[in-house]
Design a protein around this motif. Structure first.
Motif, PDB file in Angstrom:
ATOM      1  N   TRP A 272       0.821  -1.210   0.000  1.00 59.61           N
ATOM      2  CA  TRP A 272       0.000   0.000   0.000  1.00 59.61           C
ATOM      3  C   TRP A 272       0.856   1.262   0.000  1.00 59.61           C
ATOM      4  O   TRP A 272       0.344   2.360  -0.268  1.00 59.61           O
ATOM      5  N   SER A 273       2.146   1.139   0.276  1.00 59.37           N
ATOM      6  CA  SER A 273       3.031   2.309   0.273  1.00 59.37           C
ATOM      7  C   SER A 273       3.779   2.466  -1.045  1.00 59.37           C
ATOM      8  O   SER A 273       4.564   3.408  -1.190  1.00 59.37           O
ATOM      9  N   VAL A 274       3.562   1.566  -1.993  1.00 61.47           N
ATOM     10  CA  VAL A 274       4.348   1.586  -3.230  1.00 61.47           C
ATOM     11  C   VAL A 274       4.116   2.868  -4.017  1.00 61.47           C
ATOM     12  O   VAL A 274       5.060   3.492  -4.517  1.00 61.47           O
ATOM     13  N   ILE A 275       2.858   3.289  -4.154  1.00 59.01           N
ATOM     14  CA  ILE A 275       2.566   4.481  -4.962  1.00 59.01           C
ATOM     15  C   ILE A 275       3.224   5.733  -4.367  1.00 59.01           C
ATOM     16  O   ILE A 275       3.927   6.470  -5.081  1.00 59.01           O
ATOM     17  N   PRO A 276       3.040   6.041  -3.067  1.00 56.78           N
ATOM     18  CA  PRO A 276       3.764   7.197  -2.513  1.00 56.78           C
ATOM     19  C   PRO A 276       5.276   7.056  -2.633  1.00 56.78           C
ATOM     20  O   PRO A 276       5.972   8.051  -2.874  1.00 56.78           O
TER      21      PRO A 276
ATOM     22  N   LEU B  88       7.056   5.406  -4.967  1.00 50.25           N
ATOM     23  CA  LEU B  88       7.479   5.644  -6.351  1.00 50.25           C
ATOM     24  C   LEU B  88       7.425   7.127  -6.701  1.00 50.25           C
ATOM     25  O   LEU B  88       8.339   7.669  -7.337  1.00 50.25           O
ATOM     26  N   LEU B  89       6.342   7.782  -6.298  1.00 56.88           N
ATOM     27  CA  LEU B  89       6.201   9.201  -6.601  1.00 56.88           C
ATOM     28  C   LEU B  89       7.278  10.030  -5.907  1.00 56.88           C
ATOM     29  O   LEU B  89       7.801  10.993  -6.482  1.00 56.88           O
ATOM     30  N   LYS B  90       7.627   9.668  -4.688  1.00 56.00           N
ATOM     31  CA  LYS B  90       8.672  10.388  -3.962  1.00 56.00           C
ATOM     32  C   LYS B  90      10.047  10.080  -4.543  1.00 56.00           C
ATOM     33  O   LYS B  90      10.873  10.989  -4.739  1.00 56.00           O
ATOM     34  N   ALA B  91      10.313   8.807  -4.829  1.00 56.54           N
ATOM     35  CA  ALA B  91      11.644   8.394  -5.254  1.00 56.54           C
ATOM     36  C   ALA B  91      11.993   8.880  -6.651  1.00 56.54           C
ATOM     37  O   ALA B  91      13.144   9.279  -6.905  1.00 56.54           O
ATOM     38  N   TYR B  92      11.032   8.866  -7.558  1.00 57.38           N
ATOM     39  CA  TYR B  92      11.348   9.138  -8.958  1.00 57.38           C
ATOM     40  C   TYR B  92      10.750  10.437  -9.499  1.00 57.38           C
ATOM     41  O   TYR B  92      11.169  10.911 -10.551  1.00 57.38           O
ATOM     42  N   GLN B  93       9.771  11.021  -8.783  1.00 55.60           N
ATOM     43  CA  GLN B  93       9.184  12.268  -9.245  1.00 55.60           C
ATOM     44  C   GLN B  93       9.319  13.397  -8.228  1.00 55.60           C
ATOM     45  O   GLN B  93       8.986  14.535  -8.533  1.00 55.60           O
ATOM     46  N   GLY B  94       9.759  13.078  -7.027  1.00 52.47           N
ATOM     47  CA  GLY B  94       9.928  14.101  -6.002  1.00 52.47           C
ATOM     48  C   GLY B  94       8.634  14.658  -5.459  1.00 52.47           C
ATOM     49  O   GLY B  94       8.604  15.759  -4.901  1.00 52.47           O
ATOM     50  N   VAL B  95       7.532  13.888  -5.584  1.00 49.96           N
ATOM     51  CA  VAL B  95       6.236  14.339  -5.089  1.00 49.96           C
ATOM     52  C   VAL B  95       6.224  14.300  -3.561  1.00 49.96           C
ATOM     53  O   VAL B  95       6.694  13.329  -2.951  1.00 49.96           O
ATOM     54  N   ASN B  96       5.686  15.334  -2.948  1.00 50.01           N
ATOM     55  CA  ASN B  96       5.638  15.427  -1.489  1.00 50.01           C
ATOM     56  C   ASN B  96       4.890  14.234  -0.898  1.00 50.01           C
ATOM     57  O   ASN B  96       3.712  14.021  -1.184  1.00 50.01           O
ATOM     58  N   GLU B  97       5.582  13.466  -0.056  1.00 53.72           N
ATOM     59  CA  GLU B  97       4.984  12.243   0.486  1.00 53.72           C
ATOM     60  C   GLU B  97       3.932  12.514   1.553  1.00 53.72           C
ATOM     61  O   GLU B  97       3.132  11.625   1.879  1.00 53.72           O
ATOM     62  N   ILE B  98       3.905  13.714   2.109  1.00 52.12           N
ATOM     63  CA  ILE B  98       2.865  14.038   3.083  1.00 52.12           C
ATOM     64  C   ILE B  98       1.493  13.939   2.421  1.00 52.12           C
ATOM     65  O   ILE B  98       0.553  13.334   2.959  1.00 52.12           O
ATOM     66  N   ILE B  99       1.378  14.519   1.245  1.00 51.36           N
ATOM     67  CA  ILE B  99       0.097  14.507   0.532  1.00 51.36           C
ATOM     68  C   ILE B  99      -0.266  13.097   0.091  1.00 51.36           C
ATOM     69  O   ILE B  99      -1.387  12.624   0.309  1.00 51.36           O
ATOM     70  N   THR B 100       0.684  12.398  -0.534  1.00 50.92           N
ATOM     71  CA  THR B 100       0.367  11.091  -1.106  1.00 50.92           C
ATOM     72  C   THR B 100       0.077  10.048  -0.031  1.00 50.92           C
ATOM     73  O   THR B 100      -0.839   9.224  -0.187  1.00 50.92           O
TER      74      THR B 100
ATOM     75  N   GLY C 165       8.839   0.798   2.340  1.00 45.41           N
ATOM     76  CA  GLY C 165       8.433  -0.596   2.499  1.00 45.41           C
ATOM     77  C   GLY C 165       8.574  -1.086   3.927  1.00 45.41           C
ATOM     78  O   GLY C 165       7.666  -1.737   4.466  1.00 45.41           O
ATOM     79  N   ILE C 166       9.702  -0.779   4.558  1.00 44.86           N
ATOM     80  CA  ILE C 166       9.927  -1.216   5.943  1.00 44.86           C
ATOM     81  C   ILE C 166       8.940  -0.531   6.887  1.00 44.86           C
ATOM     82  O   ILE C 166       8.328  -1.167   7.752  1.00 44.86           O
ATOM     83  N   SER C 167       8.794   0.778   6.717  1.00 41.46           N
ATOM     84  CA  SER C 167       7.890   1.536   7.592  1.00 41.46           C
ATOM     85  C   SER C 167       6.451   1.034   7.467  1.00 41.46           C
ATOM     86  O   SER C 167       5.782   0.761   8.475  1.00 41.46           O
ATOM     87  N   ALA C 168       5.972   0.887   6.240  1.00 38.83           N
ATOM     88  CA  ALA C 168       4.591   0.436   6.033  1.00 38.83           C
ATOM     89  C   ALA C 168       4.411  -1.013   6.455  1.00 38.83           C
ATOM     90  O   ALA C 168       3.331  -1.403   6.915  1.00 38.83           O
ATOM     91  N   GLY C 169       5.453  -1.824   6.305  1.00 38.41           N
ATOM     92  CA  GLY C 169       5.367  -3.210   6.750  1.00 38.41           C
ATOM     93  C   GLY C 169       5.136  -3.311   8.250  1.00 38.41           C
ATOM     94  O   GLY C 169       4.320  -4.125   8.711  1.00 38.41           O
ATOM     95  N   PHE C 170       5.827  -2.483   9.013  1.00 33.82           N
ATOM     96  CA  PHE C 170       5.615  -2.475  10.463  1.00 33.82           C
ATOM     97  C   PHE C 170       4.209  -1.989  10.813  1.00 33.82           C
ATOM     98  O   PHE C 170       3.605  -2.465  11.780  1.00 33.82           O
TER      99      PHE C 170
END
Length: 369
Positions: A150-154, A156-168, A268-273
């Motif tokens: 469930w964290s993959v979309i935020p 990917l957007l943060k890692a490759y597009q620099g989209v603010n992860e707070i919003i996503t 991935g680690i954070s969302a897994g926990f």
């Protein structure tokens, strides 16, 4: 500026402090910082809540006294407090990883609920098919995987597009909460009940209890998770890489680190926990999940992690404190006629005081420079 600016513990390497333009903590009074950033906000929050209680005609000393009596000085209450700690500890582990790596994972509530739903849906079906320990293991593994997915979309957007992860992450959390409720109502609903809920895992097949008490052994796993994460982030090369990425992505790239991959790993680690937290609540205590259930533990744990300055042991202490508050406030509310949601008022007061403490600390730092 990352979320770790001006908030690094003294154990961080001088290189990270230099990368974040943070003055070494040794030049300032450690006691002063503890009072400003941790103890002070807690005391101020209780005083502010006490004023609110007096305004509505409730004696704050009586209210707080009932909380202590119910949560700490009662055998059953103390056991309930310890059990309540288990999912909160996994959420602490989740947030420590993200915050120390300079990322905001605010989607823990959605990840928590989806992990809870998948474990509640699968575990009862496996009873009698697999050994008891295997049923629990499958439930936990699936919950961690679902939370991470469930964290993959935020990520990917943060890692490759620099989209603010707070919003996503907030958006994905909102969607996750709704999806979890929908799955319970439609796909995973127990046909034998009229109430929309999943099948119930028998008590004897849940996580074992500790020392002939009602305390779930999920408490032990939660403690292990927080301590393991603390050690990983402060004492291992992998943790150092994650913190370098959060402190200065450009310098990390220059050093040959793959910033996008490490960002994905952090999410991935954070969302897994967070998913494991949901599984702990279901497999250890509840046994099932009802539609529209959302305890919103994730957002409540955030101020605790900040008050602990992202420190594992400090987080454990504050989770115990908060769990006692949650258990005790339920009894105090019934006795004094105070709404049970008043605990949220105390949490809100804590957030306000935490922000003020941070402002005061930063103001002092500017004067010292």
């Amino acid at each position: 500026m990352t979320i770790q600016d001006n908030m690094k513990p003294e154990t961080l390497e001088p290189e990270l402090n230099e990368a974040e333009n943070v003055r070494p903590a040794s030049e300032r009074s450690a006691l002063e910082r503890i009072l400003t950033l941790t103890i002070g906000p807690i005391i101020a929050a209780f005083l502010l809540s006490a004023i609110i209680l007096m305004l509505v005609g409730v004696n704050p000393l009586t209210y707080y006294g009932y909380i202590l009596e119910r949560s700490l000085f009662s055998g059953l209450g103390l056991q309930q407090t310890a059990t309540r700690m288990a999912p909160l500890l996994f959420l602490c582990a989740s947030l420590i990883v993200a915050f120390r790596a300079g990322l905001w994972n605010l989607g823990t509530d959605g990840q928590f609920l989806l992990g809870a739903v998948i474990s509640a849906a699968t575990a009862p079906l496996l009873v009698g098919v697999l050994p008891g320990w295997a049923v629990l293991l499958v439930g936990f593994v699936l919950a961690a995987l679902v939370g991470a997915i469930w964290s993959v979309i935020p990520a990917l957007l943060k890692a490759y597009q620099g989209v603010n992860e707070i919003i996503t992450t907030l958006m994905m959390s909102f969607l996750g909460v709704l999806l979890a409720s929908t799955l319970v109502k439609l796909l995973f609903r127990d046909p034998a009940t009229t109430v929309p809920q999943t099948r119930t895992l028998p008590v004897e097949d849940r996580l074992p209890r500790l020392f002939d008490t009602s305390i779930s052994s999920g408490l032990i796993w939660g403690l292990i998770a927080v301590l393991a994460v603390h050690i990983m982030m402060t004492r291992t090369a992998f943790g150092l890489r994650l913190r370098m990425v959060g402190a200065n992505p450009a310098a990390a790239t220059h050093a040959g680190l793959s910033v996008p991959l490490l960002t994905m790993a952090t999410f991935g680690i954070s969302a897994g926990f967070a998913g494991l937290s949901g599984a702990t609540e279901i497999l250890g205590v509840a046994g099932n999940i009802r539609a529209n259930w959302d305890p919103a533990y994730g957002l409540m744990v955030i101020p605790l992690v900040f008050l602990a300055r992202f420190h594992g042991v400090g987080s454990i202490v504050l989770v115990f404190f908060y769990s006692a508050l949650m258990i005790g406030s339920e009894s105090a509310a019934r006795r004094l006629g105070v709404p049970q949601d008043f605990t949220l008022v105390l949490v809100a007061s804590l957030l306000i005081c935490l922000g003020l403490g941070e402002y005061i600390d930063q103001h002092k730092r500017k004067k010292e420079r």
